[in-house]
Scaffold this active site. Structure first.
Site, short mmCIF file in Angstrom:
data_model
loop_
_atom_site.label_atom_id
_atom_site.label_comp_id
_atom_site.label_asym_id
_atom_site.label_seq_id
_atom_site.Cartn_x
_atom_site.Cartn_y
_atom_site.Cartn_z
N ASP A 229 0.81 -1.22 0.00
CA ASP A 229 0.00 0.00 0.00
C ASP A 229 0.85 1.28 0.00
OD1 ASP A 229 -3.02 -0.98 1.51
OD2 ASP A 229 -1.33 -2.33 1.24
N ASN B 248 -4.46 4.20 -0.80
CA ASN B 248 -4.17 5.27 0.17
C ASN B 248 -3.19 6.30 -0.39
OD1 ASN B 248 -5.53 4.42 2.77
ND2 ASN B 248 -4.34 2.58 2.37
N ASN C 121 -10.58 -1.22 0.48
CA ASN C 121 -11.75 -0.68 1.17
C ASN C 121 -11.86 0.84 1.10
OD1 ASN C 121 -9.40 -1.17 2.95
ND2 ASN C 121 -10.60 -0.08 4.48
N HIS C 122 -10.79 1.53 0.71
CA HIS C 122 -10.85 3.00 0.57
C HIS C 122 -11.02 3.44 -0.88
CE1 HIS C 122 -9.95 3.46 4.74
NE2 HIS C 122 -8.71 3.02 4.65
N HIS D 292 -6.87 -8.07 -0.58
CA HIS D 292 -6.86 -6.96 0.36
C HIS D 292 -7.71 -7.36 1.56
CE1 HIS D 292 -6.00 -2.68 0.99
NE2 HIS D 292 -7.19 -2.60 1.57
N HIS E 166 -0.53 -3.01 6.06
CA HIS E 166 0.64 -2.12 6.00
C HIS E 166 1.84 -2.67 6.76
CE1 HIS E 166 -1.66 1.83 4.84
NE2 HIS E 166 -2.27 0.75 4.39
#
Length: 257
Positions: free
Chosen positions: A8, A40, A67-68, A150, A177
């Protein structure tokens, strides 16, 4: 076939460090394809057209998300139109974008699949295991197939790796992460790592200023997170894949600083 998968990428510092580090590393290792999770990568939260373009212009071939993905509305049309940026395939079909893409290198093609776990994330998404089954039935699917899973729970990730073993070339985990030390080639030939890690500030909590995360943990009150400054790292894994069989010959994990 040398395929590099990058953890990420966090904020502008992560993007800038990737741009400074990746080109030379690609030359040194003879890397053919680069896949990076960019969910991210924006300066605030999520991913934007600008941060996606920054990664692609820096030498990334395919960007995966998680998810983002939909934190920034300006990204909706971009991902809907892009063949280089994908979102988890087990999102509802109405969600912008697609969950699989095929990269054509001329001499060979590579399929890249993005899936998201259910445990501790969003149990309302379609089952990633069954979604993989459906995608692998795609007509003329390339022999080389890489999956970004993910997910939060290590148990779900490990189970998914064994479920996919021998049916895809490699599975690399993202989202936590934190780079794990379990890179391997599974018994039936699929390369695997539970989490490839993060690209961003080293002195941080998942890329965020540590004092802000500590404040939230202690106070239990909402806290606005800001990305940390300082020296960065680029966490990644290199899969050496046999073009004839589509299976992984070896894996090598890196944390470039």
């Amino acid at each position: 076939m040398q395929i590099l998968c990058i953890g990420d990428v966090v904020g502008s510092h992560g993007c800038d460090f990737l741009r400074r580090t990746l080109p030379a590393f690609k030359r040194t290792k003879g890397i053919d394809v680069v896949i990076a999770n960019g969910e991210n990568s924006s300066g605030g939260n999520g991913i934007t057209p600008a941060s996606a373009n920054h990664l692609l212009d820096s030498g990334v071939d395919i960007i995966t998300t998680g998810n983002h993905t939909y934190r920034r509305r300006e990204f909706y049309d971009y991902i809907d139109e892009s063949d280089c940026v994908i979102r988890p395939a087990n999102f509802p079909p109405e969600a912008p974008g697609k969950g699989m893409t095929v990269l054509d290198l001329g001499r060979t093609q590579i399929a890249v699949i993005n899936l998201m776990g259910n445990v501790y994330l969003d149990e309302h998404l379609a089952c990633p295991f069954r979604t993989l089954d459906t995608l692998l039935k795609t007509p003329d699917l390339p022999k080389i197939c890489i999956v970004d899973f993910h997910a939060e729970a290590t148990g779900e990730k490990r189970a998914f790796g064994y479920y996919a073993d021998g049916r895809v070339s490699a599975v690399f985990g993202t989202h936590t992460h934190v780079q794990t030390a379990d890179e391997t080639v599974l018994p039936k030939g699929t390369g695997y790592i539970t989490d490839v890690g993060m690209t961003g500030p080293i002195e941080s909590v998942l890329g965020v200023r540590a004092e802000l995360v500590i404040k939230k943990q202690i106070s239990k009150m909402p806290v606005r997170f800001d990305f940390a400054d300082g020296p960065c790292k680029l966490d990644c894994i290199l899969f050496d894949i046999d073009e004839k069989t589509g299976l992984t010959r070896s894996t090598e994990r890196f944390s470039l600083r």
